[in-house]
Scaffold this active site. Structure first.
Site, PDB file in Angstrom:
ATOM      1  N   GLY A  63     -32.105   3.880  -3.610  1.00  0.00           N
ATOM      2  CA  GLY A  63     -32.589   3.321  -4.869  1.00  0.00           C
ATOM      3  C   GLY A  63     -34.046   2.897  -4.763  1.00  0.00           C
ATOM      4  O   GLY A  63     -34.505   2.039  -5.508  1.00  0.00           O
ATOM      5  N   GLY A 108     -36.412   4.780  -5.520  1.00  0.00           N
ATOM      6  CA  GLY A 108     -37.173   5.460  -6.572  1.00  0.00           C
ATOM      7  C   GLY A 108     -37.755   6.792  -6.155  1.00  0.00           C
ATOM      8  O   GLY A 108     -38.919   7.079  -6.434  1.00  0.00           O
ATOM      9  N   SER A 109     -36.938   7.620  -5.505  1.00  0.00           N
ATOM     10  CA  SER A 109     -37.456   8.907  -5.036  1.00  0.00           C
ATOM     11  C   SER A 109     -37.855   9.817  -6.207  1.00  0.00           C
ATOM     12  O   SER A 109     -38.820  10.570  -6.098  1.00  0.00           O
ATOM     13  CB  SER A 109     -36.441   9.605  -4.130  1.00  0.00           C
ATOM     14  N   SER A 110     -37.154   9.716  -7.340  1.00  0.00           N
ATOM     15  CA  SER A 110     -37.486  10.574  -8.482  1.00  0.00           C
ATOM     16  C   SER A 110     -38.864  10.233  -9.038  1.00  0.00           C
ATOM     17  O   SER A 110     -39.691  11.111  -9.278  1.00  0.00           O
ATOM     18  CB  SER A 110     -36.458  10.416  -9.602  1.00  0.00           C
ATOM     19  N   ALA A 117     -41.242   8.628  -7.468  1.00  0.00           N
ATOM     20  CA  ALA A 117     -42.270   8.890  -6.463  1.00  0.00           C
ATOM     21  C   ALA A 117     -42.611  10.384  -6.430  1.00  0.00           C
ATOM     22  O   ALA A 117     -43.787  10.752  -6.349  1.00  0.00           O
ATOM     23  CB  ALA A 117     -41.819   8.393  -5.094  1.00  0.00           C
ATOM     24  N   ASP A 122     -40.886   1.378 -11.900  1.00  0.00           N
ATOM     25  CA  ASP A 122     -40.887   2.149 -10.660  1.00  0.00           C
ATOM     26  C   ASP A 122     -42.092   3.087 -10.592  1.00  0.00           C
ATOM     27  O   ASP A 122     -42.717   3.247  -9.543  1.00  0.00           O
ATOM     28  CB  ASP A 122     -39.571   2.934 -10.511  1.00  0.00           C
TER      29      ASP A 122
END
Ligand code: PMV
Length: 322
Positions: free
Chosen positions: A107, A109-111, A113, A154
Site C-alpha cells: 500500500g 502507492g506503486s500505481s 509512483a 499519493d
C-alpha cells in the site's frame, strides 16, 4: 534514447478518508522507490515489462493505446502514456520496464509512483519540461481516469517528496520542514481495495450525514494540530493525535481487527500512539515511539501478527537517475 526515473512510495500519517472530502491530510514519502526505464524504439510498438505486478512482455501497437483489455498491472503505465501523448502522434515506439523496491501489496502507492515516473520520463525524452505541479496534475488525472476516485495525496507525495500537508485536488501542497520522525511501520499482510473502502465510507455518510461530517471535522482539527506537533518534534502530542485519529477511523468502520490488534500491541508496548495508515482494514499501521521503546513496540506489533518494515520517511520526490 533511454532514461531511468525513480519516485518514492508514500505513507499516510494523518487524515485519510476525510481528505477525499476536502479536509487536509499529512503524508510522507518513503525511501523505497519505484524505478522506471523508458526507451524510444523504431517499431511503433508499446512494450511493457513490470515483473513486480506479473506483467511480462505485454505489447500492442502504439495506435491501440488505451484500447482492448488492459491487464491490471499495466493500466497506470499505459494510460499515463496515452494521457501524455494525447495531442501528439508519434512514429516511435516505447519500451518500458518497471522495478519496484517495495512490495506492491504494502500500500505504498506503486500505481501512483509508476504513473508519475512514466510521465516524468516521457517529458524528459520529448524535451517537454513539466513543472512539478503540471506533472502532478497530469498524473492525478491519470489516476482518476482509472480509479474514478481518490484525493491525489499519493500522487503529491511521489512527485514532491518530503512530508506534505495536502488538500485535494492539489489545492494546497505544502512541504513541512521535518528532519526526523521516529516512525515504526507494521504490515498486516492483508489487502483490501481502497476504492471499495472509500465507497463504504461514503455510504455511511449518506446514512448518517451529520455524524460523519462531524467525524471529518474532528479529523481536520487534529490534522492541524499534528502539523504543529510534527514540525516541533512533539512526539507525545503526535502520538496522542494518532490515537484520536484511529478512534475516528474506527467510527468510519475501516479499522479492522488485525490492524487494531497490531495498534494495541504497539501501544501496550509503550508507543506514544499508533494508527492505521491509508484506506484501512489491510496494508500498514504506523506507531510513534522513543528510542528506548522502539524494540518493545516492534515486538508488540510482531506478536499481533504484523511484519515490521524498515522505512525511511521524508524521502526525495521523483527524479531522473543518472
Ligand atoms: O489505501 P491508500 O494507502 O491508497 O490510502 C487511501 C487514502 C484515502 O484517503 C482513503 C483515499 C484517498 O485517495 O485519499
Amino acid at each position: 534514447m533511454k532514461i531511468t526515473v525513480s519516485a518514492p512510495g508514500k505513507l499516510m500519517l494523518f487524515g485519510e478518508h476525510a481528505v477525499v472530502y476536502g479536509r487536509p491530510c499529512i503524508v510522507t514519502a518513503v525511501g523505497q522507490r519505484m524505478k522506471i526505464t523508458v526507451e524510444l524504439t523504431d517499431d511503433s510498438m508499446f512494450q511493457l515489462n513490470a515483473p513486480d505486478v506479473s506483467v511480462i512482455n505485454y505489447q500492442k501497437p502504439m495506435s491501440q493505446l488505451g484500447q482492448g483489455n488492459i491487464p491490471k498491472g499495466a493500466k497506470f503505465v499505459e494510460i499515463a502514456v496515452l494521457n501524455f501523448l494525447k495531442k501528439q502522434r508519434i512514429k516511435k515506439g516505447l519500451k518500458i520496464t518497471t522495478k519496484s523496491e517495495f512490495n506492491s501489496q504494502f500500500g505504498f502507492g506503486s500505481s501512483s509512483a509508476s504513473t508519475v515516473c512514466v510521465i516524468k520520463a516521457l517529458s524528459e525524452l520529448f524535451g517537454k519540461k513539466l513543472s512539478n505541479k503540471q506533472l502532478f496534475d497530469l498524473a492525478y488525472k491519470t489516476v482518476l481516469d482509472i480509479q474514478g476516485k481518490g484525493s491525489g495525496f499519493d500522487v503529491a507525495a511521489t512527485v514532491f517528496g518530503g512530508t506534505l500537508y495536502y488538500i485535494t485536488p492539489g489545492k494546497v501542497i505544502e512541504s513541512l520542514n521535518i528532519d526526523s520522525l521516529p516512525l515504526i511501520v507494521g504490515y498486516s499482510g492483508l489487502k483490501f481495495d481502497t476504492v471499495t473502502l472509500v465507497n463504504q465510507v461514503s455510504k455511511l455518510a449518506e446514512k448518517y450525514p451529520q455524524v460523519i461530517e462531524n467525524v471529518y471535522s474532528q479529523i481536520e482539527k487534529l490534522v492541524e494540530q499534528a502539523k504543529i506537533a510534527l514540525v516541533s518534534k512533539d512526539w507525545v502530542t503526535l502520538g496522542e493525535l494518532m490515537n484520536f485519529n484511529e478512534g475516528l477511523l474506527s467510527i468510519l468502520g475501516v479499522e479492522g481487527k488485525k490492524l487494531a490488534d497490531m495498534i494495541y500491541g504497539a501501544r501496550e508496548a509503550g508507543a506514544y500512539g499508533a494508527k492505521l495508515s491509508g484506506a484501512g482494514i489491510g496494508d500498514c499501521m504506523i506507531a510513534i515511539a522513543t528510542d528506548d521503546t522502539t524494540q518493545a513496540v516492534k515486538a508488540g506489533i510482531t506478536k499481533a501478527g504484523g511484519q515490521i518494515i524498515d522505512v525511511e520517511t521524508n524521502a526525495e520526490g521523483v527524479k531522473v537517475e543518472r
